[in-house]
Design an enzyme around this catalytic site. Sequence first.
Site, PDB file in Angstrom:
ATOM      1  N   HIS A 350     123.505  11.594 -39.051  1.00 33.31           N
ATOM      2  CA  HIS A 350     124.265  10.592 -39.792  1.00 33.31           C
ATOM      3  C   HIS A 350     123.752   9.207 -39.444  1.00 33.31           C
ATOM      4  CE1 HIS A 350     127.942   7.888 -40.197  1.00 33.31           C
ATOM      5  NE2 HIS A 350     127.691   8.272 -41.436  1.00 33.31           N
ATOM      6  N   SER A 351     123.484   8.400 -40.460  1.00 32.61           N
ATOM      7  CA  SER A 351     123.079   7.012 -40.268  1.00 32.61           C
ATOM      8  C   SER A 351     121.814   6.937 -39.401  1.00 32.61           C
ATOM      9  CB  SER A 351     124.237   6.225 -39.657  1.00 32.61           C
ATOM     10  OG  SER A 351     123.978   4.839 -39.659  1.00 32.61           O
ATOM     11  N   LEU A 352     121.872   6.197 -38.292  1.00 32.13           N
ATOM     12  CA  LEU A 352     120.700   6.063 -37.422  1.00 32.13           C
ATOM     13  C   LEU A 352     120.272   7.398 -36.844  1.00 32.13           C
ATOM     14  CD1 LEU A 352     118.681   4.145 -35.998  1.00 32.13           C
ATOM     15  CD2 LEU A 352     120.363   3.910 -34.156  1.00 32.13           C
ATOM     16  N   SER A 354     119.954  10.131 -38.389  1.00 37.28           N
ATOM     17  CA  SER A 354     119.007  10.766 -39.299  1.00 37.28           C
ATOM     18  C   SER A 354     117.605  10.207 -39.103  1.00 37.28           C
ATOM     19  CB  SER A 354     119.461  10.567 -40.750  1.00 37.28           C
ATOM     20  OG  SER A 354     119.461   9.185 -41.090  1.00 37.28           O
TER      21      SER A 354
END
Length: 710
Positions: A350-352, A354
């Site tokens: 999720h977010s960073l 990924s």
Amino acid sequence: MSSVELQQEQLSQSDPSPSPNSCSSFELVDMDAGNLYEPVSPHWFYCKIIDSKETWIPFNSEDSQQLEEAYGSGKDCNGSIVPTDGGRYDVHLGERLRHAVYWDELASEVRRCTWFYKGDKDNKYVPYSESFSQVLEETYMLAVTLDEWKKKLESPNREIIILHNPKLMVHYQPVVGSDEWGSTPTEQGRPRTVKRGVENISVDIHCGEPLQIDHLVFVVHGIGPACDLRFRSLVQCVNDFRSVSLNLLQTHFKKSQENQQIGRVEFLPVNWHRPLHSTGVDVDLQRITLPSINRLRHFTNDTILDVFFYNSPTYCQTIVDTVVSEMNRIYTLFLQRNPDFKGSVSVAGHSLGSLILFDILTNQKDSLGDIDSEKDSLNIVMDQGDTLTLEEDLKKLQLSEFFSIFEKEKVDKEALALCTDRDLQEMGIPLGPRKKILNYFKTRENSMGINRPVLQSTLGVNIPKESEFCSSSDNTRNDEYLDVGIGQVSVNYPQLLYKPEIFFAFGSPIGMFLTVRGLKRIDPNYRFPTCKGFFNIYHPFDPVAYRIEPMVVPGVEFEPMLIPHHKGRKRMHLELRDGLTRIISMDLKNNVIGSLRMAWNSFARAHYPALQASETAKETAAKPESSSEKPSDVKEETSVEVKEVPPISVGMLNGGQRIDYVLQEKPIESFNEYLFALQSHLCYWESEDTVLLVLKEIYQTQGIFLDQPL
């Protein structure tokens, strides 16, 4: 006489039986007041601290039964450990504690519960201690057997419990600071309801999870310790994601479950924030942080600065090492606890998180060492340690005749890795050998995990200048793609113990980071060395999410794949919007075609008076001999109606499938995109549409499909 004894005497004299008007506050339960005593059925609970309050949560029915069997086995409970919650927690029966297996978490108290009383504010039932519950049960048994009621008991906390009859049992709180005269129970505030047995309280007891685990998914979080607007931890958010998946398996894979083809998918969190901030960096930041707006600065240091940490060589190495070591540790422990597991592993970020997974997967080595070149059909076995000389490399490529050219130019292997296609062309090396040499060094660099602090291309060459990106030269056109792993700081990427099946990115800024690193486009033939699939899933209002497909196909504009609603339809407001769009476009198209047809008929048959478009259409349909242009018109109009969008090739990053998948916004979110922007970035944990797409893609790899295609 003590105040307690005086209080008990007053209780016995006052007989505080409720009046008919006050019976509603006691929540009476219809029971048959017979003289036959039946033992109470216990259920096991554990205590969690939620919003700084103790909340007692029941184990699912299967776990409670296992705990009760272990409790009643007659063996010493001190050394008894019972796995619960799908194997994610262990209950140490003797200590009455529940410990997390795969992550760090404070131990929770466990209790064998039989008697409950209603709480003070939230109306949730609180279990009595096991010892006092036993006293209550013995008193209840005597009252039922002897038919003697109005029993009074005092708990260790000086709480008064009165068993009036099988229909009415109440609990009185002690009065803080009561005078020496004491007080009667009716003067101690509103009595609380007492319940016997878990079946008489309002609590949801879920069934157990399937024992069979088909697939394992590691979930990596983004910036900060909290993962949603309620500031919950990654463990809590992944628990929601897992719960949604279990519900969807029962509704959308019901046939496969009934046929015992599938079990469940296990989702395990991977936390890197705590190890990063345990390095002492927080203390260093605190010394230089300004004292003003303290809360905002603390929030910034704890969350937003994680992005800068990842762009720092020192802390990027810490983050990457933590993520890979945690995933390997959990994977090894999972196999030890599930020796029969035969499924595959996927990763989600999720977010960073990924982006971290993207860089890790980009720098993995193919353990097989076989590299399939689609352009040259070469099967080159990479030597471990890369001990071959340049002459031996060229001999392996059957290009030994060009060694003299490199020797003359004083080009060794290291210098050759920095050469561009244009450099080799200037040396007089033909196109075919150039491609083989550059592809060989590209695959060697990927397999050896070489990362340089400067930007480099997929073929191990320097980045072309901006003018070279726009060049139309046939000789350099295919070499302008840049490696997706370029631009990050120079770190040593550790290796995973497994090959991930699919990589899911939620609300991912991968596309933005690659662009900022200097990447113009991604080679359509590029794929992760060890991972087959890649899905970029995002909400349309997510301010952190970026697309990937336009970097693979930069010259074509096309929409991302719309994720179907989990109920098999578009959301209502999207259907209305699309319907209105179709109606408006159809009206506009019909008006244009009608006007053109009328103009053509007027020109072809000038002696006829001008007619309305509809009349002209009818006339031309009735007189085909005078309207030779009609078939072409009909064909053109039909083609507009049934025209299908040609399939779009977005490269091999997801095995030839589409990469970008967009969720459907909710109707309330459509009113104000900015108001729901932050919520959109944190919506994936409880999104049924997201979870269903993940389950669908995972089970498709096993040949199992949804009961009804969406």
